[in-house]
Each structure stands twice: as structure tokens, then as C-alpha cells.
Design a protein around this motif. Sequence first.
Motif, PDB file in Angstrom:
ATOM      1  N   GLY A   8       0.825  -1.202   0.000  1.00 42.61           N
ATOM      2  CA  GLY A   8       0.000   0.000   0.000  1.00 42.61           C
ATOM      3  C   GLY A   8       0.853   1.242   0.000  1.00 42.61           C
ATOM      4  N   LEU A   9       0.211   2.366   0.259  1.00 45.28           N
ATOM      5  CA  LEU A   9       0.873   3.663   0.304  1.00 45.28           C
ATOM      6  C   LEU A   9       1.162   4.021   1.756  1.00 45.28           C
ATOM      7  CD1 LEU A   9       1.763   6.312  -1.086  1.00 45.28           C
ATOM      8  CD2 LEU A   9      -0.609   7.106  -0.810  1.00 45.28           C
ATOM      9  N   VAL A  10       2.402   4.395   2.026  1.00 45.87           N
ATOM     10  CA  VAL A  10       2.798   4.735   3.383  1.00 45.87           C
ATOM     11  C   VAL A  10       3.738   5.932   3.337  1.00 45.87           C
ATOM     12  CG1 VAL A  10       4.705   3.085   3.346  1.00 45.87           C
ATOM     13  CG2 VAL A  10       3.747   3.804   5.534  1.00 45.87           C
ATOM     14  N   GLN A  11       3.711   6.737   4.361  1.00 48.43           N
ATOM     15  CA  GLN A  11       4.608   7.884   4.431  1.00 48.43           C
ATOM     16  C   GLN A  11       6.009   7.440   4.841  1.00 48.43           C
ATOM     17  OE1 GLN A  11       2.834  10.824   7.036  1.00 48.43           O
ATOM     18  NE2 GLN A  11       1.817  11.820   5.313  1.00 48.43           N
ATOM     19  N   ALA A  12       6.984   8.182   4.382  1.00 47.49           N
ATOM     20  CA  ALA A  12       8.366   7.895   4.761  1.00 47.49           C
ATOM     21  C   ALA A  12       8.488   7.897   6.285  1.00 47.49           C
ATOM     22  CB  ALA A  12       9.299   8.934   4.150  1.00 47.49           C
ATOM     23  N   GLY A  13       9.227   6.931   6.788  1.00 49.18           N
ATOM     24  CA  GLY A  13       9.388   6.783   8.222  1.00 49.18           C
ATOM     25  C   GLY A  13       8.380   5.860   8.869  1.00 49.18           C
ATOM     26  N   GLY A  14       7.354   5.512   8.132  1.00 51.46           N
ATOM     27  CA  GLY A  14       6.289   4.695   8.687  1.00 51.46           C
ATOM     28  C   GLY A  14       6.549   3.207   8.519  1.00 51.46           C
ATOM     29  N   ASN A  82      10.009  -1.264   8.776  1.00 49.42           N
ATOM     30  CA  ASN A  82       9.953  -0.051   9.595  1.00 49.42           C
ATOM     31  C   ASN A  82      10.862   1.018   8.985  1.00 49.42           C
ATOM     32  OD1 ASN A  82       8.241  -1.342  11.487  1.00 49.42           O
ATOM     33  ND2 ASN A  82      10.021  -2.167  12.570  1.00 49.42           N
ATOM     34  N   SER A  83      10.660   2.232   9.409  1.00 50.47           N
ATOM     35  CA  SER A  83      11.482   3.359   8.948  1.00 50.47           C
ATOM     36  C   SER A  83      11.599   3.358   7.426  1.00 50.47           C
ATOM     37  CB  SER A  83      12.878   3.289   9.595  1.00 50.47           C
ATOM     38  OG  SER A  83      12.788   3.292  10.997  1.00 50.47           O
ATOM     39  N   LEU A  84      10.480   3.250   6.767  1.00 50.36           N
ATOM     40  CA  LEU A  84      10.495   3.138   5.313  1.00 50.36           C
ATOM     41  C   LEU A  84      11.015   4.411   4.657  1.00 50.36           C
ATOM     42  CD1 LEU A  84       7.203   1.160   4.887  1.00 50.36           C
ATOM     43  CD2 LEU A  84       9.405   0.501   3.901  1.00 50.36           C
ATOM     44  N   LYS A  85      11.699   4.206   3.547  1.00 49.13           N
ATOM     45  CA  LYS A  85      12.281   5.295   2.781  1.00 49.13           C
ATOM     46  C   LYS A  85      11.684   5.275   1.374  1.00 49.13           C
ATOM     47  CE  LYS A  85      16.687   4.545   5.169  1.00 49.13           C
ATOM     48  NZ  LYS A  85      18.136   4.257   4.983  1.00 49.13           N
TER      49      LYS A  85
END
Length: 125
Positions: A8-14, A82-85
Motif C-alpha cells: 500500500g501507500l505509506v509515508q516515509a518513516g512509517g 519499519n522506517s520506510l524510505k
Amino acid sequence: QLQASGGGLVQAGGPLRLSCAASGVTFRNINAAWFRQATGKEREFVTGISYNGASTISADGVKGRFTISRDNAKKTVFLQMNSLKSEDTAVYYCATRLPRVVGGIRTGTADYNVWGQGTLVTVSS
């Protein structure tokens, strides 16, 4: 057969958690891995886990952020991210090899012959 889900769509850091459900195989006997493929790039190894979950290996770029695990009773492999970039944006594939091979976790795409359909992960910055 493998069925990946959870993208899915996730914000950076999420965080985001992917699942890969197996069917029609003796799942507890086989190693499994996650690969990913970004647009215009080759498919690359992300992380892998041994048949019993005792061993894992990960690509340098995801160490400390991604964790692979499995539940053999549910025939499912998980990828906790975690901590997605933004550079993690890709289609993620789970994979295994049949019949099972003895030895360590393989990291090449040619080492796997059973692939899930892929699930898209998009990280917005």
C-alpha cells in the motif's frame, strides 16, 4: 503457490507489514525469501528465512529496518518493514524453491522457482 498481500501507500518513516501465504506445499520444510523490484530496475533480494525460522539474512540496505519471520502453522511468511524510505518503493515478491534444497538461504533470483504475484509498496516522502 504463494500469495503476497499487505502492500500500500505509506509515508516515509512509517511501518508496513507484508504477508505471504503458502498453499499446496509442505511449508515447514522450505526456506523462503522476499525480493523487490523497483520500476526500471532488476529484481533484488531483500531478506530470507530458513525453513524453521532459525536463520535469517538481509540485504545491507534493509538491515535494522526490515524483519522477516514465519508462522509454519499458518503457512505464512511476514515482512515487517519499519522506517520506510522512498527508495523502498517497489513491488515486493515472496519466493521459495521446490523441491526443497539443502543448505543455506539463497539470495539469487535464479535460486527460486516459485513466486508470489507481488504486492506494491509505495513510500511517499
